[in-house]
Design an enzyme around this catalytic site. Structure first.
Site, PDB file in Angstrom:
ATOM      1  N   ARG A 156      33.978  23.630 -47.435  1.00 10.39           N
ATOM      2  CA  ARG A 156      32.776  23.933 -46.660  1.00 10.39           C
ATOM      3  C   ARG A 156      33.009  25.259 -45.961  1.00 10.39           C
ATOM      4  O   ARG A 156      34.080  25.523 -45.456  1.00 10.39           O
ATOM      5  CB  ARG A 156      32.467  22.816 -45.642  1.00 10.39           C
ATOM      6  N   ALA A 202      34.233  12.439 -45.233  1.00 13.43           N
ATOM      7  CA  ALA A 202      33.640  13.764 -45.392  1.00 13.43           C
ATOM      8  C   ALA A 202      32.757  14.100 -44.193  1.00 13.43           C
ATOM      9  O   ALA A 202      32.763  15.230 -43.700  1.00 13.43           O
ATOM     10  CB  ALA A 202      32.829  13.836 -46.680  1.00 13.43           C
ATOM     11  N   CYS A 251      31.148  10.546 -48.476  1.00 13.78           N
ATOM     12  CA  CYS A 251      31.619   9.403 -47.703  1.00 13.78           C
ATOM     13  C   CYS A 251      31.789   9.722 -46.218  1.00 13.78           C
ATOM     14  O   CYS A 251      31.604  10.843 -45.766  1.00 13.78           O
ATOM     15  CB  CYS A 251      32.939   8.907 -48.279  1.00 13.78           C
ATOM     16  N   HIS A 304      29.707  11.099 -39.131  1.00 10.14           N
ATOM     17  CA  HIS A 304      29.203  11.906 -38.011  1.00 10.14           C
ATOM     18  C   HIS A 304      29.297  11.107 -36.719  1.00 10.14           C
ATOM     19  O   HIS A 304      29.762  11.590 -35.696  1.00 10.14           O
ATOM     20  CB  HIS A 304      27.736  12.290 -38.221  1.00 10.14           C
TER      21      HIS A 304
END
Lengths: 460, 529
Positions: B87, B56, B53, B188
């Site tokens: 991550r 994230a 999503c 992003h």
């Protein structure tokens, strides 16, 4: 220092959780749903949750974890996710052909108030659910309780959708399995078999999250409680809920729905909790305890007696889920260890009461906390104030263990940095032996590496 | 033909409407004239996607790797928990006492009462407590699904708390609710906007060597990739001002506009910052892909060409020659085992392309590849951008208007200089995408579903399948080794020269692993009586 900003000085936190000893409901529902044979878990929310939950379970089990999602967009978040779920149901049955879809929710669909009862009946009316197939559901709002609550809600939904009472009672005891490893479920079934007790276990993740590698991938492995067994739970004569936080709701529901009496006991971790489980099963299944189990018990007692000096008065900090921590603390006390700091992010009175009761005489100085902000940061601060000899918890504990140079035993969910979670049980007398070996290995490895050279011993 | 058979077989299984949509996302490639792919559209419910999503993409990917910001997740506990250390963004503070909050997870841990009565007060209090405990230079707030629905305004809270705490503290929020957009990609974009509005350009001091100043954009230091690239740059005498955002600090972001060249590694996640920095400060950007030794050398030569300084160019050639000794030896060793083998790559929005370089270096061909959340430009190249239609699901992602920063705008090259460099083979503001690199007839698939993955493996039995943790164990049960190209299976680095060597070794290991020959018990064979 990995956690270089953690200091001994506590402030009275009212809003900020740091390094939680819990996660959110749906991952528990997803895990439990995998314990029903032929079931595909479905996450009714935006797809990020589903990816995160699958990843979390996969990192722990090193096994495929399948689940689908309604993949909410901004539009569905405003106007409701009904269309998403109905079309998901159609696609899932066409492409993946499960016997059951087990829907759970997220904070998104809960906040907008999607009505699953209505949506699923619409899917049924529209013919999206093929004959002989089923869609079941439970509500798992992430802002209530924790992953443990989600597990409980899913297990409860199995009862709601399947358990059926017929006039014919069977001489069977239901075992409602709380949050354990698949290996633990296998061990509990082994004990029941050894006792020749007739049982139905649900959920059952053995043979689901520990499948062999054969060159063939089966989306619905041979394990999992079958629907037939699940339906038959309504005719059993008694239910034992193994782990009150995760199973009590299901037990109550089953009693209300099918008049099956129940008791909840702690997960059989350690000597006394295993004793209680075996006695409960013996009593309710009306079977004697075989000598083989008495011998297993005796071997565990032997091992504890032989190694008492490794345990006596050792201070331990623990974090994790209440159904694991309560019997574990009891076991540590049996070993004469001192569980001094215990936190669980999962709220509930039972934990506080059990801890008070267990610790008041032997470790009156113990600090424990549950619910909001009962987090690993808090526990670490306590450790900074006065150190411990051992830390027990999930993989996130390794950062504290390294900073403080504490022997560390991985136990709970998730354990992401070591394999074997789904191999060796921690329940039963055999499981307790496995746990003891881990505890001693952690102590003795630590000693071998850190003691002065002249103190290195060949024999311990 | 085989590949066409795949497509027919897969689409046949889907309900009609689904088949119609998936038809546009599964293509037979033609590198000369890439066909138009359907990408960056909503996920089909129930299809079992790899996607995550917006939260994230924003918190987990772009902002997560910066060590000295306290990232508070405003929401129930899950989102913060799952993005906590999962991550592998490595970071290395310069001293023992420098700030490093990477190992911490901060959350407002919303409860039902916060959903009912709103969570702004709890968020404010959480910020106060974070400040009292840690005195950070910056606090960032990340919104999760319910935040947008109940109307909590994280930006207002950020402004309020900045005033209340006072001093130099920087507090800013991100509206990265999980339901926005259709994938990580929206996150992003939201993160890029936030970086630009709140951090980039706030510190004008020119530190260190004034020559060859570059930024590396879209490199998140998974498994130490950025460390390796830092090493290579330093060896060449190239001055790396900021990496977005592997091994990064606030100060490096604030100072990034003092660089003279931006290099975009992960185009998908950071092209927005590259564009904004060019508009505001006049810094040109080029696409680089330092994955694979040859591609790393190519990147370095581009930098040499850009600065046009013979001393730098010579140094770069010297470094390449030096590094290639070990690389060549490692490659030759691995090639014996890997040559002629096949791979498939389904990774995020960038690596499904970049890693094809490494497989080429290993003599392996890529049969099929695709992204979870790439846009058409990542597949077909940036030339198609003017023809991309933004659909209803992505329309509400904030677009910020960036103008020249009057005080700081400084074109690093004149128009003539840029033209000359272009005539010499350099490409600015360009990215040709994944499809031109892939063979004719290979399969390009966007937003691969679990079903499609199973079919791919069943029909083509690739020697290596590259994807992520959710795919890994399914694929391996089918007897095909899976290389995780998000987490690198906890190895790495894979970038740069040393990274290439690591990758050769790891793929050789996979190709040679004995265990895949032991899937059947001896008594399961027909000859056993």
């Amino acid at each position: 220092m990995l956690l270089r900003h953690t200091t001994a000085k506590e402030i009275d936190r009212k809003a900020l959780t740091i390094n939680p000893a819990k996660t959110c409901q749906p991952v528990g529902a997803m895990y439990a749903a995998l314990g029903l044979h032929g079931c595909l878990p479905h996450s009714h929310g935006s797809q990020g949750c589903c990816s995160y939950h699958r990843s979390a379970l996969t990192r722990h089990f090193k096994e495929p974890v399948m689940a689908s999602t309604s993949s909410f967009s901004e539009g569905s978040s405003v106007f409701g996710g009904s269309a998403n779920l109905v079309s998901a149901i159609e696609t899932i049955f066409s492409v993946y052909d499960p016997e059951v879809i087990a829907v759970h929710t997220t904070c998104l669909s809960e906040t907008i108030g999607d009505d699953l009862t209505q949506i699923v009946s619409k899917a049924n009316e529209d013919g999206k659910v093929p004959a002989g197939k089923k869609v079941i559901f439970c509500n798992t709002p992430s802002y209530v309780g924790t992953h443990v609550t989600g597990y409980a809600n899913q297990v409860s939904s199995f009862v709601k959708f399947f358990s059926t009472a017929t006039p014919k009672k069977r001489n069977v005891v239901n075992l409602v399995a709380g949050w354990m490893e698949p290996s633990d479920m296998r061990e509990i079934k082994r004990i029941a078999k050894e006792m020749e007790a007739r049982t139905i276990m649900f959920p059952d993740m053995s043979d689901v999250l520990d499948t062999p590698l054969t060159g063939h991938y089966d989306m619905y492995p041979k394990g999992g409680t079958t629907q037939a067994d699940m339906i038959a739970t309504g005719d059993s004569k008694f239910t034992i809920g193994i782990g009150p936080y995760t199973t009590e709701d299901a037990c109550i529901k089953l009693e209300n729905k099918c008049k099956v009496k129940f008791e909840t006991i702690e997960i059989p971790i350690g000597l006394k909790a295993t004793d209680k489980f075996i006695m409960s099963l013996s009593r309710h299944a009306n079977v004697p305890v075989p000598d083989s189990l008495t011998a297993e018990r005796g071997r565990l007692v032997d091992m504890i007696a032989d190694n008492n000096k490794n345990f006596y008065d050792k201070r331990v900090a623990l974090f994790g889920d209440p159904d694991t921590l309560i019997p574990l603390v009891e076991f540590l006390l049996t070993l004469d260890m001192k569980p001094v700091y215990i936190v669980t992010g999962t709220p509930g009175k039972h934990f506080d009461e059990a801890m008070t009761e267990l610790l008041k005489e032997k470790v009156p100085e113990a600090k424990f906390k549950s619910g909001e902000r009962a987090d690993m940061f808090q526990m670490h601060q306590w450790i900074k104030q006065e150190g411990v000899d051992m830390l027990i918890g999930n993989s996130y504990g390794k950062y504290i263990a390294r900073d403080e140079n504490i022997p560390f035993v991985r136990l709970g969910f998730p354990v992401t940095d070591r394999p074997g979670n789904n191999f060796f049980p921690y329940v039963g007398y055999t499981g307790a032996t496995n746990l003891l070996i881990k505890i001693m290995d952690a102590f003795l490895e630590h000693k071998d590496r850190t003691c002065p050279e002249e103190k290195v011993e060949l024999v311990m | 033909d085989d590949l066409k058979k795949f497509k027919d077989e897969v689409l046949h299984k889907y309900p009609k409407k689904v088949a119609k949509k998936r038809d546009k996302a599964i293509l037979l490639n033609d590198p000369e004239t890439p066909p138009q792919i359907q990408a960056n559209v909503r996920t089909i419910p129930g299809i079992i996607t790899q996607r995550g999503c917006t939260y994230a993409g924003c918190k987990g990917v772009v902002l997560g790797p910066t060590r000295d910001i306290i990232n508070i997740t405003h929401g129930p506990i899950g989102c913060g928990f799952y993005s906590w250390l999962t991550r592998r963004n490595q970071t290395k503070p310069e001293t023992e006492t420098d700030e490093n909050f990477m190992m911490y997870c901060f959350s407002t841990d919303m409860q039902d009462s916060n959903i009912v009565f709103g969570g702004e007060e709890k968020l404010k209090q959480a910020i106060r407590e974070a400040y009292e405990l840690f005195h950070p230079k910056a606090i960032a707030i990340f919104s999760t699904c319910p935040v947008g629905l109940i109307g909590d305004d994280v930006h207002r809270v950020a402004r309020h708390m900045k005033e209340e705490i006072g001093g130099d503290i920087n507090i800013f929020g991100f509206s990265c609710e999980g339901y926005r957009g259709v994938s990580q990609s929206a996150g992003h974009h939201i993160a890029n906007n936030g970086l630009f509005k709140n951090l980039i350009g706030r510190d004008d001091e020119k530190r260190g060597d004034l020559k060859y100043r570059v930024n590396l954009l879209g490199e998140y230091n998974i498994g130490g990739d950025a460390f390796e690239l830092e090493r290579v740059f330093e060896k060449c005498g190239i001055n790396l001002i900021a990496t977005f955002s592997g091994n990064s600090t606030i100060q490096k972001f604030e100072n990034a506009h003092t660089a003279d060249l931006n290099m975009v590694m992960c185009h998908r996640s950071i092209n927005y910052v590259a564009e904004m920095m060019e508009t505001a400060f006049g810094i040109p950007w080029i696409k680089v892909q330092p994955i694979g030794a040859d591609s790393t050398a190519k990147m370095l030569r581009k930098i040499g060409q850009y600065f046009g300084d013979q001393e730098l160019i010579d140094k770069i050639e010297e470094v390449i020659a030096d590094e290639m000794v070990a690389v060549t030896a490692a490659r030759e060793k691995a090639l014996k085992k890997t040559n002629g083998k096949t791979a498939m790559l389904f990774v995020g929005g960038s690596r499904a392309h970049h890693y094809q370089n490494l497989f080429e270096e290993l003599g392996m061909s890529t049969l099929s590849a695709g992204y979870e959340f790439g846009h058409r430009d990542d597949y077909e190249g940036r030339v198609v951008i003017p023809t991309i239609q933004i659909d209803a699901d992505s329309r509400n992602i904030e677009e910020i208007t960036v103008t020249k920063d009057e005080a700081r705008y400084n074109p690093r090259k004149t128009e003539e200089e840029l033209k000359a460099l272009e005539a010499d083979g350099m490409e600015f503001n360009g990215y040709e995408g994944l499809m031109p690199q892939m063979a004719k007839g290979s399969l390009v698939i966007d937003d691969l579903s679990h079903y499609e993955m199973e079919k791919l493996i069943e029909l083509y039995k690739p020697d290596v399948f590259c994807a992520g943790i959710k795919e890994k164990f399914c694929v391996q049960k089918m007897g095909v080794p899976l290389k995780q190209l998000h987490s690198y299976d906890y190895g790495g680095p894979y970038a740069g020269f040393k990274g290439a060597i690591n990758f050769y070794e790891d793929i050789e290991m996979i190709a040679c692993s004995t265990i895949w020959k032991e899937m059947k018990a001896p008594w399961e064979s027909e000859t056993y009586v």
